[in-house]
Enzyme design. Sequence first.
Site, mmCIF file in Angstrom:
data_model
loop_
_atom_site.group_PDB
_atom_site.id
_atom_site.type_symbol
_atom_site.label_atom_id
_atom_site.label_comp_id
_atom_site.label_asym_id
_atom_site.label_seq_id
_atom_site.Cartn_x
_atom_site.Cartn_y
_atom_site.Cartn_z
ATOM 1 C CG HIS A 20 22.291 9.762 76.846
ATOM 2 N ND1 HIS A 20 23.116 10.560 76.085
ATOM 3 C CD2 HIS A 20 21.717 8.898 75.981
ATOM 4 C CE1 HIS A 20 23.027 10.190 74.810
ATOM 5 N NE2 HIS A 20 22.191 9.188 74.716
ATOM 6 C CE LYS A 44 23.499 6.947 66.367
ATOM 7 N NZ LYS A 44 22.982 7.416 67.650
ATOM 8 N NE ARG A 93 16.166 11.437 71.464
ATOM 9 C CZ ARG A 93 17.312 11.380 70.821
ATOM 10 N NH1 ARG A 93 18.132 12.399 70.855
ATOM 11 N NH2 ARG A 93 17.640 10.311 70.126
ATOM 12 C CB SER A 131 25.136 12.653 71.310
ATOM 13 O OG SER A 131 24.727 11.828 72.371
HETATM 14 P P1 ADP Z 1 22.071 4.775 69.867
HETATM 15 O O1 ADP Z 1 23.149 4.979 68.844
HETATM 16 O O2 ADP Z 1 22.033 3.363 70.393
HETATM 17 O O3 ADP Z 1 20.715 5.295 69.489
HETATM 18 P P2 ADP Z 1 22.284 7.056 71.671
HETATM 19 O O4 ADP Z 1 23.405 7.344 72.614
HETATM 20 O O5 ADP Z 1 22.022 8.025 70.582
HETATM 21 O O6 ADP Z 1 22.606 5.598 71.136
HETATM 22 O O7 ADP Z 1 20.935 6.850 72.476
HETATM 23 C C1 ADP Z 1 20.808 5.838 73.451
HETATM 24 C C2 ADP Z 1 19.358 5.795 73.933
HETATM 25 O O8 ADP Z 1 19.083 6.996 74.656
HETATM 26 C C3 ADP Z 1 18.319 5.730 72.819
HETATM 27 O O9 ADP Z 1 17.239 4.910 73.252
HETATM 28 C C4 ADP Z 1 17.877 7.163 72.657
HETATM 29 O O10 ADP Z 1 16.561 7.270 72.137
HETATM 30 C C5 ADP Z 1 17.938 7.627 74.111
HETATM 31 N N1 ADP Z 1 18.074 9.072 74.214
HETATM 32 C C6 ADP Z 1 18.983 9.877 73.621
HETATM 33 N N2 ADP Z 1 18.776 11.184 73.943
HETATM 34 C C7 ADP Z 1 17.699 11.190 74.779
HETATM 35 C C8 ADP Z 1 16.946 12.233 75.434
HETATM 36 N N3 ADP Z 1 17.265 13.515 75.274
HETATM 37 N N4 ADP Z 1 15.881 11.873 76.209
HETATM 38 C C9 ADP Z 1 15.549 10.561 76.320
HETATM 39 N N5 ADP Z 1 16.200 9.544 75.714
HETATM 40 C C10 ADP Z 1 17.248 9.844 74.957
#
Ligand code: ADP
Length: 168
Positions: A20, A44, A93, A131
């Site tokens: 992130h 979630k 990803r 996460s």
């Molecule tokens: P959501 O529940 O909205 O998917 P997340 O916190 O899981 O929220 O993810 C927020 C954004 O960050 C999403 O677009 C996700 O694909 C991206 N993201 C999460 N982990 C990574 C990573 N390791 N590299 C790039 N983007 C990521």
Amino acid sequence: MSQPITAVYPGSFDPATNGHLDIIERAAGTFDRLLVAVGRNSSKNVLFTPEERIATLRECVTSLPNVEVTSFDGLLVNFVREQGSHVIVRGLRAVSDFEFEFQIALANRQMAPDIETYFLMTSAEYLYLSSSIVKEIARLGGDISALAPEPVQRALKTRFLREGALSS
Ligand code: ADP
């Protein structure tokens, strides 16, 4: 002179990972102002409250002057408009993210054709970082120093010590 562009990076951030943070840093280098927006109405099963996630994220972005952290509920496109923005940033990803992100981006475009979603490709080292993985390793007492920023490492340790999952 052109108008400064505010971009919104929405997500659960439960908690923020180095993946992130990488997206945040790159988006902050591209847009004039970046609003990181913690979703309050995530379906979630979350570990941290929105307030905890906001506080930890704020600690992570202190060195980035054009980044602010806030939260939103309701429809993302409404929030983006309220902020005077027309840009959503999301990270991608593996192929597994694509289907889901594509659906959301198209739904958002149907509701708000004036808002554009920008996808930033993950950096290779964060391809498999999520996460959930960070939480699971931390819960089992593993080393997450290469996976999550320091404020997140601390927040996870405090939480799992309190829950008795870890021994001090
Ligand atoms: P959501 O529940 O909205 O998917 P997340 O916190 O899981 O929220 O993810 C927020 C954004 O960050 C999403 O677009 C996700 O694909 C991206 N993201 C999460 N982990 C990574 C990573 N390791 N590299 C790039 N983007 C990521």
